[in-house]
Enzyme design. Structure first.
Site, mmCIF file in Angstrom:
data_model
loop_
_atom_site.group_PDB
_atom_site.id
_atom_site.type_symbol
_atom_site.label_atom_id
_atom_site.label_comp_id
_atom_site.label_asym_id
_atom_site.label_seq_id
_atom_site.Cartn_x
_atom_site.Cartn_y
_atom_site.Cartn_z
ATOM 1 N N ASN A 1 -7.704 -2.674 13.927
ATOM 2 C CA ASN A 1 -8.989 -2.942 13.929
ATOM 3 C C ASN A 1 -8.976 -4.340 12.898
ATOM 4 O OD1 ASN A 1 -8.032 -2.077 11.097
ATOM 5 N ND2 ASN A 1 -9.287 -0.355 11.088
ATOM 6 N N HIS B 1 -7.383 -4.668 9.924
ATOM 7 C CA HIS B 1 -6.989 -4.490 8.672
ATOM 8 C C HIS B 1 -5.662 -5.046 8.300
ATOM 9 C CE1 HIS B 1 -4.778 -0.376 9.088
ATOM 10 N NE2 HIS B 1 -3.881 -1.439 9.236
ATOM 11 N N ASP C 1 0.789 -1.263 0.022
ATOM 12 C CA ASP C 1 -0.190 -0.085 -0.056
ATOM 13 C C ASP C 1 0.914 1.265 0.032
ATOM 14 O OD1 ASP C 1 0.927 -0.474 2.481
ATOM 15 O OD2 ASP C 1 -0.802 -1.104 3.510
ATOM 16 N N GLU D 1 -9.925 -1.995 4.992
ATOM 17 C CA GLU D 1 -10.348 -1.599 6.414
ATOM 18 C C GLU D 1 -11.783 -2.451 6.447
ATOM 19 O OE1 GLU D 1 -8.651 0.100 8.474
ATOM 20 O OE2 GLU D 1 -8.237 2.238 7.765
#
Ligand code: F6R
Length: 253
Positions: A136, A138, A67, A143
């Site tokens: 979280n 990810h 990313d 996400e």
């Protein structure tokens, strides 16, 4: 999923680096999928050490990063381009033309995503993908959501991720709100995956990855259906619940 509970960050980094090195020795033109963030810094340090000591030739290796922040130029000190050169590429012999990182400042980011997928496919897919995990759940910047995108795409970062990553920026406002990320299908197509997790804040997402239901609300939980995932995990956050009794781990590391 093979689980390796580890009792120090350095040992985790060493083990991951040894696995990467073994992959490269077995297949010198390996296509490596790479992650950024705090977790793999030690692994890169170890790989650089192996290279310097003459034990690791990366001249045929090809890399694809997971990313990049949308809007940041490669020179920006918080871009993942910058991170990769500072932590790894500057110190090893991977050829410039074999390094692939999504361009955060591409003129046409949608086309950039399409081209990125095409390049991965063109090189036969990723042999070994390194992953960290967000608080979280990810992976890459996929996400939690009711829908996940399969391929490389532009994503709106969640507030949790923006807050978590603000530690690298002057303030919250400076954190980019969007990123380019490989999609879950891009990641899941990797032949082998190593997921590393270190620190108390990773306990919740890791337990969901190990024993939770497979849910797009925890993107990393999809890894449960991949047939070659190694989870190298901080022993302290790893709980020996009955749900994971059937999983294998080494006697001692
Ligand atoms: C980074 C990436 C992210 C990180 C994750 C954990 O390229 O893909 O998914 O792996 O946010 O970050 P750290 O390691 O900083 O806790």
């Amino acid at each position: 999923m093979e689980i390796k509970p580890i009792n120090s960050y350095n040992k985790m980094s060493k083990l991951a680096a040894e696995m990467v090195a073994e992959q490269i020795i077995n297949k010198p033109n390996t296509v490596l999928g790479l992650a950024t963030g705090s977790t793999p810094v030690g692994m890169y340090r170890e790989l650089v050490r192996m290279h310097r000591e003459g034990d690791l030739d990366l001249s045929q290796v090809k890399t694809f990063n997971l990313d990049e922040y949308l809007g940041l130029s490669p020179e920006h000190s918080q871009s993942y381009h910058y991170y990769m050169y500072e932590n790894f590429f500057k110190y090893v012999n991977i050829r410039e033309e074999n390094i692939h990182i999504p361009k955060g400042n591409a003129e046409d980011p949608v086309q950039e995503c399409l081209d990125y997928e095409k390049k991965i496919k063109g090189l036969g897919g990723i042999d070994l993908q390194i992953l960290g995990i967000g608080v979280n759940g990810h992976v890459g910047f996929n996400e939690p959501n009711i829908n996940l995108e399969a391929r490389t795409h532009i994503i709106q970062l969640s507030n949790e991720t923006i807050t978590a990553n603000s530690r690298f920026f002057k303030n919250l406002d400076e954190v980019p709100k969007k990123a380019i990320t490989m999609g879950m299908a891009t990641i899941m197509k990797s032949k082998k995956i190593i997921l590393m997790a270190w620190g108390a804040e990773k306990k919740k997402p890791i337990l969901k990855v190990i024993s939770g239901p497979i849910a797009t609300e925890v993107p990393a939980s999809l890894l449960q259906v991949h047939n070659d995932v190694i989870l190298i995990v901080d022993k302290k956050i790893y709980s020996f619940s009955s749900a994971i009794n059937s999983l294998s781990y080494p006697d001692k590391i």
